[in-house]
Structure formats: structure tokens, C-alpha cells
Scaffold this active site. Structure first.
Site, PDB file in Angstrom:
ATOM      1  N   SER A   1       0.812  -1.219   0.000  1.00  0.00           N
ATOM      2  CA  SER A   1       0.000   0.000   0.000  1.00  0.00           C
ATOM      3  C   SER A   1       0.847   1.271   0.000  1.00  0.00           C
ATOM      4  CB  SER A   1      -0.921   0.024   1.218  1.00  0.00           C
ATOM      5  OG  SER A   1      -1.611   1.262   1.258  1.00  0.00           O
TER       6      SER A   1
ATOM      7  N   GLY B   1      -2.993   7.040 -13.901  1.00  0.00           N
ATOM      8  CA  GLY B   1      -3.809   6.559 -12.788  1.00  0.00           C
ATOM      9  C   GLY B   1      -3.411   7.038 -11.402  1.00  0.00           C
TER      10      GLY B   1
ATOM     11  N   SER C   1      -0.590   4.153   0.658  1.00  0.00           N
ATOM     12  CA  SER C   1      -1.306   5.120   1.500  1.00  0.00           C
ATOM     13  C   SER C   1      -0.473   5.651   2.671  1.00  0.00           C
ATOM     14  CB  SER C   1      -2.616   4.509   2.003  1.00  0.00           C
ATOM     15  OG  SER C   1      -3.459   4.288   0.904  1.00  0.00           O
TER      16      SER C   1
ATOM     17  N   GLY D   1     -15.085  -4.183 -12.058  1.00  0.00           N
ATOM     18  CA  GLY D   1     -14.789  -4.423 -10.641  1.00  0.00           C
ATOM     19  C   GLY D   1     -15.100  -3.180  -9.810  1.00  0.00           C
TER      20      GLY D   1
ATOM     21  N   ASN E   1     -14.307   2.569   1.376  1.00  0.00           N
ATOM     22  CA  ASN E   1     -12.833   2.608   1.403  1.00  0.00           C
ATOM     23  C   ASN E   1     -12.305   3.556   2.470  1.00  0.00           C
ATOM     24  OD1 ASN E   1     -13.203   5.149   0.259  1.00  0.00           O
ATOM     25  ND2 ASN E   1     -11.407   4.957  -1.050  1.00  0.00           N
TER      26      ASN E   1
ATOM     27  N   ILE F   1      -6.447   3.538 -15.001  1.00  0.00           N
ATOM     28  CA  ILE F   1      -6.329   3.669 -13.544  1.00  0.00           C
ATOM     29  C   ILE F   1      -5.142   2.876 -12.998  1.00  0.00           C
ATOM     30  CG2 ILE F   1      -8.793   4.200 -13.257  1.00  0.00           C
ATOM     31  CD1 ILE F   1      -8.675   1.427 -11.648  1.00  0.00           C
TER      32      ILE F   1
ATOM     33  N   TYR G   1      -1.378   2.391 -12.253  1.00  0.00           N
ATOM     34  CA  TYR G   1      -0.290   3.372 -12.127  1.00  0.00           C
ATOM     35  C   TYR G   1       1.072   2.718 -11.940  1.00  0.00           C
ATOM     36  CZ  TYR G   1      -1.168   2.654  -7.167  1.00  0.00           C
ATOM     37  OH  TYR G   1      -1.360   2.095  -5.934  1.00  0.00           O
TER      38      TYR G   1
ATOM     39  N   LYS H   1     -13.117  -4.206   1.424  1.00  0.00           N
ATOM     40  CA  LYS H   1     -13.970  -3.062   1.061  1.00  0.00           C
ATOM     41  C   LYS H   1     -15.475  -3.354   1.116  1.00  0.00           C
ATOM     42  CE  LYS H   1     -10.938  -0.330  -1.919  1.00  0.00           C
ATOM     43  NZ  LYS H   1     -10.872   0.420  -3.175  1.00  0.00           N
TER      44      LYS H   1
END
Ligand code: ATR
Length: 271
Positions: free
Chosen positions: A17, A239, A19, A132, A89, A216, A218, A68
Site C-alpha cells: 500500500s 492513474g 497510502s 470491478g 474505502n 487507472i 499506475y 472493502k
């Protein structure tokens, strides 16, 4: 420490991740007293894993694969946006209760608006490749932007059929080269083109020179699809912005500061 803002991302696996990089960059930049962590929660332990975050005083967390959808059962309230997309999310914790939303549609739309400011969503049909979670977020955003017609196509046709209603029509995956003719916007939401995956096989010569192509994926930032489109002078949007802009919303919710997406941050997320 009082007022220390604990946030993070839950998933399994979670080591990939981006994030934490993004949120901790903003935490440092805006002098927030807090930390954003990667939290590995196995699907069998979702409830106890989340309870632990509540007990530890977390302010909120992002939710990634594979939680999710299942996180929705643990939420006290889910906003209309997340309900319509069918996935959460981003979660905020208040008084020990989970409030779920979805920031992917915002991230998707903002990425295009910022990186292709002259693009007019209303001008013509959009084609979405894939059906999806990311496709659902894109669909939601496109309807909000008043796109007049949306064609959705997916290898497993049934999943595209399930999303078709009103202005959204589903077609066979084998028909995608016909669908992209005259499209104003083409979006790849499949994993095709990602590092280690086969390329998306579409006939770029069928695409109007006035179209916009958004991938999308990346990793790599410039997929084969985007590279070919660029070489034909077709406008592209990569993306990475979707990831960065969807993160903005969660950061704002938890820390009360609207963060900026900068080139420096984009480079960091791609590193
Ligand atoms: P996300 O939540 O990121 O959208 P997902 O739900 O796993 O991820 O969706 C991945 C998408 O890539 C799906 O549309 C999937 O098609 P299927 O529904 O048929 O599985 C698509 N996809 C993955 N591999 C593919 C391949 N080799 N050819 C065509 N489509 C593929």
C-alpha cells in the site's frame, strides 16, 4: 500523548500500500500530531482487528483489498455514495462507531478534472473497460458528471450486465473495439497493463483524436495503452492521481486540513 491522531489502512496483504507514504507526507507537511499506519488484518479476523483499532482510539482508517465490502457489515452508518458504489474505502470512528464512505469516485473525477481541465464529460459517450470495484466508482462519477451515454464491457459479461441500467449499456468484451469508436472518454479499470500482467489489447486506431484516455493502473505510470495513445497525440490521464485525490478526502475527514497534491508527492508515491 493527547490529541494524537491515529489513522491507517487495513488490508491483507498490506505491505504494497502507498497510502502510508501519502498520508505521512501530509502529516509531516501540515504539522499534524499523528501517524498513519499499515495494518494487516486477515479476513477471518476483520471484526476483532477493527475492534482493536476502536479500543486503541483510532480516528479512522482506509480500507483496501479484500475488506472493502465486508467492512460494510461492521459500519454503524454508510453514506449514500458508498451504498451506491457498494463498497467502503474510508471509515471514520466516532464514539466507538464506524461511519463508512467511499472516496474513489471523487478521486477518479478529480484526477481527470485537474489533469485534463478542458475535458468536457458531457460531450459524448464514455467506455469503461472492466466491471470491478474501480469501475463502479468511475461509473458513479461519470453519472454525476452528466456523461450522456456509458458503455461498460468486461471479460466476465455478467458483471457488466449487472451494472447496466438507464444510460449505462453493457457489451461483449470482444466488441470493445467497436465501442471505442467515437468515444469521448475511454477508461481502463482492469488490471491489464499492470506490471506482470498482459497488456490491454485494444485497437487504438479506432479512437477519435479528440478522445481522452484514462488508465487507472499506475504501475507502470505509463501503460502500453497510454504510451500508444500519447504517440498518436491522444490526450491521456495516468492513474496515480486517482490514488492521491481519493486519499485527500480521508485526510480531510480525520485531520481537518485539506491537503495539496503536488508533483513531489506524486513522485514519492511512484517511488
Ligand atoms: P478493482 O477493484 O481494482 O476494480 P477487481 O474487482 O479485481 O479489481 O477487477 C479487476 C478487473 O480486471 C475485472 O473487471 C476483471 O475482469 P473479470 O471480472 O472478468 O475478472 C479484469 N481483468 C483481470 N484480468 C483480466 C484479463 N486477463 N482479461 C480481461 N480482464 C481482466
Amino acid at each position: 500523548m493527547t490529541n494524537f491522531i491515529k489513522t491507517g489502512v487495513i488490508g491483507h496483504p498490506i505491505s504494497h500500500s502507498k497510502s502510508p507514504l501519502i498520508h505521512n507526507y501530509w502529516i509531516e507537511k501540515y504539522g499534524i500530531n499523528g501517524e498513519y499506519k499499515s495494518i494487516d488484518i486477515h479476513p477471518d479476523n476483520l471484526q476483532s482487528g477493527v475492534q482493536k483499532l476502536i479500543d486503541e482510539g483510532y480516528k479512522g482508517f482506509n480500507v483496501t483489498v479484500p475488506h472493502k465490502i465486508n467492512i460494510m457489515d461492521l459500519c454503524y452508518e454508510i453514506d449514500d455514495l458508498a451504498k451506491e458504489i457498494g463498497a467502503v474505502n474510508t471509515v471514520t470512528i466516532k464514539d466507538g462507531k464506524l461511519y463508512g464512505t467511499n472516496t474513489d469516485a471523487y478521486g477518479f473525477a478529480q484526477n481527470i478534472k485537474i489533469n485534463a481541465p478542458n475535458f468536457d464529460f458531457k460531450k459524448g459517450k464514455a467506455v469503461i473497460l472492466g466491471a470491478g470495484g474501480a469501475a463502479k466508482a468511475a461509473l458513479y462519477a461519470l453519472e454525476k458528471e452528466a456523461v450522456p451515454e456509458i458503455i461498460i464491457t468486461n471479460r466476465t459479461k455478467e458483471k457488466a450486465d449487472n451494472l447496466a441500467h438507464g444510460i449505462i449499456k453493457s457489451i461483449d468484451w470482444e466488441q470493445k473495439n467497436n465501442a471505442i469508436k467515437g468515444a469521448n472518454l475511454i477508461i481502463n479499470t482492469t488490471s491489464l497493463g499492470m506490471t506482470g500482467k498482459p497488456n490491454l489489447d485494444i485497437d487504438i486506431t479506432k479512437i477519435s483524436p479528440h478522445a481522452l484516455i484514462n488508465d487507472i493502473v499506475y504501475a507502470p505510470l505509463y501503460t502500453d495503452l497510454l504510451k500508444t495513445a500519447k504517440s498518436k497525440n491522444i490526450q491521456i490521464v495516468t492513474g496515480i492521481g486517482m490514488l492521491l485525490y481519493q486519499a485527500c478526502r480521508g485526510f480531510e475527514l480525520w485531520n481537518g486540513t485539506t491537503p495539496n497534491v503536488t508533483k513531489e508527492l506524486e513522485d514519492l508515491a511512484l517511488s
